[in-house]
Design a protein around this motif. Structure first.
Motif, PDB file in Angstrom:
ATOM      1  N   SER A  63      10.580 -84.830  99.433  1.00  0.00           N
ATOM      2  CA  SER A  63      10.952 -85.689 100.555  1.00  0.00           C
ATOM      3  C   SER A  63      10.225 -85.195 101.795  1.00  0.00           C
ATOM      4  O   SER A  63      10.083 -83.991 101.993  1.00  0.00           O
ATOM      5  N   VAL A  64       9.764 -86.136 102.610  1.00  0.00           N
ATOM      6  CA  VAL A  64       9.092 -85.805 103.859  1.00  0.00           C
ATOM      7  C   VAL A  64       9.942 -86.372 104.997  1.00  0.00           C
ATOM      8  O   VAL A  64      10.391 -87.532 104.927  1.00  0.00           O
ATOM      9  N   TYR A  65      10.173 -85.552 106.017  1.00  0.00           N
ATOM     10  CA  TYR A  65      11.033 -85.916 107.140  1.00  0.00           C
ATOM     11  C   TYR A  65      10.260 -85.849 108.447  1.00  0.00           C
ATOM     12  O   TYR A  65       9.329 -85.057 108.583  1.00  0.00           O
ATOM     13  N   ASP A  66      10.693 -86.638 109.437  1.00  0.00           N
ATOM     14  CA  ASP A  66      10.100 -86.507 110.764  1.00  0.00           C
ATOM     15  C   ASP A  66      10.755 -85.339 111.486  1.00  0.00           C
ATOM     16  O   ASP A  66      11.640 -84.675 110.935  1.00  0.00           O
ATOM     17  N   ARG A  67      10.341 -85.073 112.696  1.00  0.00           N
ATOM     18  CA  ARG A  67      10.850 -83.907 113.426  1.00  0.00           C
ATOM     19  C   ARG A  67      12.336 -84.006 113.741  1.00  0.00           C
ATOM     20  O   ARG A  67      12.984 -83.010 114.021  1.00  0.00           O
ATOM     21  N   ALA A  68      12.900 -85.203 113.687  1.00  0.00           N
ATOM     22  CA  ALA A  68      14.327 -85.395 113.917  1.00  0.00           C
ATOM     23  C   ALA A  68      15.117 -85.401 112.611  1.00  0.00           C
ATOM     24  O   ALA A  68      16.282 -85.738 112.591  1.00  0.00           O
ATOM     25  N   SER A  69      14.469 -85.063 111.501  1.00  0.00           N
ATOM     26  CA  SER A  69      15.082 -84.979 110.170  1.00  0.00           C
ATOM     27  C   SER A  69      15.377 -86.330 109.522  1.00  0.00           C
ATOM     28  O   SER A  69      16.138 -86.402 108.557  1.00  0.00           O
ATOM     29  N   PHE A  70      14.766 -87.399 110.029  1.00  0.00           N
ATOM     30  CA  PHE A  70      14.905 -88.686 109.364  1.00  0.00           C
ATOM     31  C   PHE A  70      13.843 -88.789 108.272  1.00  0.00           C
ATOM     32  O   PHE A  70      12.694 -88.402 108.476  1.00  0.00           O
ATOM     33  N   PRO A  87      -0.426 -90.386 103.254  1.00  0.00           N
ATOM     34  CA  PRO A  87      -0.493 -89.622 104.506  1.00  0.00           C
ATOM     35  C   PRO A  87       0.803 -89.740 105.314  1.00  0.00           C
ATOM     36  O   PRO A  87       1.454 -90.786 105.308  1.00  0.00           O
ATOM     37  N   CYS A  88       1.144 -88.674 106.008  1.00  0.00           N
ATOM     38  CA  CYS A  88       2.335 -88.651 106.857  1.00  0.00           C
ATOM     39  C   CYS A  88       2.061 -89.445 108.131  1.00  0.00           C
ATOM     40  O   CYS A  88       1.006 -89.300 108.740  1.00  0.00           O
ATOM     41  N   GLY A  89       3.023 -90.253 108.527  1.00  0.00           N
ATOM     42  CA  GLY A  89       2.866 -91.074 109.714  1.00  0.00           C
ATOM     43  C   GLY A  89       3.076 -90.310 111.012  1.00  0.00           C
ATOM     44  O   GLY A  89       2.704 -90.793 112.080  1.00  0.00           O
ATOM     45  N   GLU A  90       3.695 -89.129 110.921  1.00  0.00           N
ATOM     46  CA  GLU A  90       3.932 -88.310 112.112  1.00  0.00           C
ATOM     47  C   GLU A  90       4.204 -86.872 111.681  1.00  0.00           C
ATOM     48  O   GLU A  90       4.372 -86.593 110.507  1.00  0.00           O
ATOM     49  N   ASP A  91       4.229 -85.976 112.655  1.00  0.00           N
ATOM     50  CA  ASP A  91       4.539 -84.578 112.363  1.00  0.00           C
ATOM     51  C   ASP A  91       5.954 -84.468 111.822  1.00  0.00           C
ATOM     52  O   ASP A  91       6.838 -85.248 112.184  1.00  0.00           O
ATOM     53  N   GLY A  92       6.171 -83.485 110.970  1.00  0.00           N
ATOM     54  CA  GLY A  92       7.500 -83.279 110.414  1.00  0.00           C
ATOM     55  C   GLY A  92       7.505 -82.134 109.429  1.00  0.00           C
ATOM     56  O   GLY A  92       6.764 -81.172 109.570  1.00  0.00           O
ATOM     57  N   PHE A  93       8.319 -82.266 108.400  1.00  0.00           N
ATOM     58  CA  PHE A  93       8.409 -81.222 107.388  1.00  0.00           C
ATOM     59  C   PHE A  93       8.751 -81.849 106.042  1.00  0.00           C
ATOM     60  O   PHE A  93       9.129 -83.010 105.960  1.00  0.00           O
ATOM     61  N   TRP A  94       8.543 -81.082 105.011  1.00  0.00           N
ATOM     62  CA  TRP A  94       8.770 -81.559 103.643  1.00  0.00           C
ATOM     63  C   TRP A  94       9.630 -80.559 102.884  1.00  0.00           C
ATOM     64  O   TRP A  94       9.670 -79.378 103.213  1.00  0.00           O
ATOM     65  N   ALA A  95      10.314 -81.082 101.883  1.00  0.00           N
ATOM     66  CA  ALA A  95      11.117 -80.251 100.984  1.00  0.00           C
ATOM     67  C   ALA A  95      10.884 -80.747  99.570  1.00  0.00           C
ATOM     68  O   ALA A  95      10.960 -81.947  99.298  1.00  0.00           O
ATOM     69  N   THR A  96      10.578 -79.826  98.677  1.00  0.00           N
ATOM     70  CA  THR A  96      10.384 -80.148  97.266  1.00  0.00           C
ATOM     71  C   THR A  96      11.434 -79.415  96.465  1.00  0.00           C
ATOM     72  O   THR A  96      11.646 -78.218  96.653  1.00  0.00           O
ATOM     73  N   ARG A  97      12.102 -80.150  95.591  1.00  0.00           N
ATOM     74  CA  ARG A  97      13.090 -79.513  94.725  1.00  0.00           C
ATOM     75  C   ARG A  97      12.636 -79.639  93.279  1.00  0.00           C
ATOM     76  O   ARG A  97      12.077 -80.654  92.868  1.00  0.00           O
ATOM     77  N   ILE A  98      12.870 -78.572  92.542  1.00  0.00           N
ATOM     78  CA  ILE A  98      12.469 -78.503  91.140  1.00  0.00           C
ATOM     79  C   ILE A  98      13.728 -78.258  90.322  1.00  0.00           C
ATOM     80  O   ILE A  98      14.435 -77.268  90.546  1.00  0.00           O
ATOM     81  N   VAL A  99      14.011 -79.172  89.398  1.00  0.00           N
ATOM     82  CA  VAL A  99      15.204 -79.063  88.552  1.00  0.00           C
ATOM     83  C   VAL A  99      14.808 -79.205  87.088  1.00  0.00           C
ATOM     84  O   VAL A  99      13.878 -79.942  86.764  1.00  0.00           O
TER      85      VAL A  99
END
Length: 127
Positions: A63-70, A87-99
């Motif tokens: 999942s990729v989130y914007d700087r406000a966590s949306f 490509p990401c539309g704006e700066d933010g962060f990502w989280a990858t989960r492996i199950v």
């Protein structure tokens, strides 16, 4: 913007211990899930490289989130050993989960086999 600090924290990971980053970013993560996370920048794509054998036994979601966590790109499944997200539309962060597919705990030893990089599209791809 309750998580406004997340982007800054992930951009400055080299100045904070890995344990501190994890405690702040994932204070109560599922113990059966392994996580990778980081910052992203506008116009860059996340590229995943991982062994096909890992995908035989595990599900990998990003999942990729914007700087406000949306969520910008919510819960996309990585289905190929070489997989590039849009490509990401704006700066933010990502989280990858492996199950694990069988529901048992994912071992931390899988993490070094998953490579996630930021890639900027080539100029020729933009024209």
């Amino acid at each position: 913007a309750l998580q406004w600090h997340t982007y800054v924290l992930l951009c400055c990971r080299s100045m904070v211990s890995a344990e501190a980053v994890r405690a702040i970013y994932l204070p109560v993560g599922n113990p059966e899930t392994q996580w990778l996370y980081g910052a992203t920048q506008q116009g860059y794509s996340l590229r995943f490289e991982l062994p096909a054998s890992l995908l035989e036994e595990h599900l990998v979601f990003c999942s990729v989130y914007d700087r406000a966590s949306f969520p910008l790109l919510p819960s996309l499944q990585v289905e190929r050993p070489s997989h590039t997200l849009p490509p990401c539309g704006e700066d933010g962060f990502w989280a990858t989960r492996i199950v694990r597919k069988d529901g048992t705990a994912t071992r931390p030893e899988v993490l070094p086999s998953v490579r996630v990089t930021l890639e900027r599209p080539s100029r020729t791809a933009l024209h």
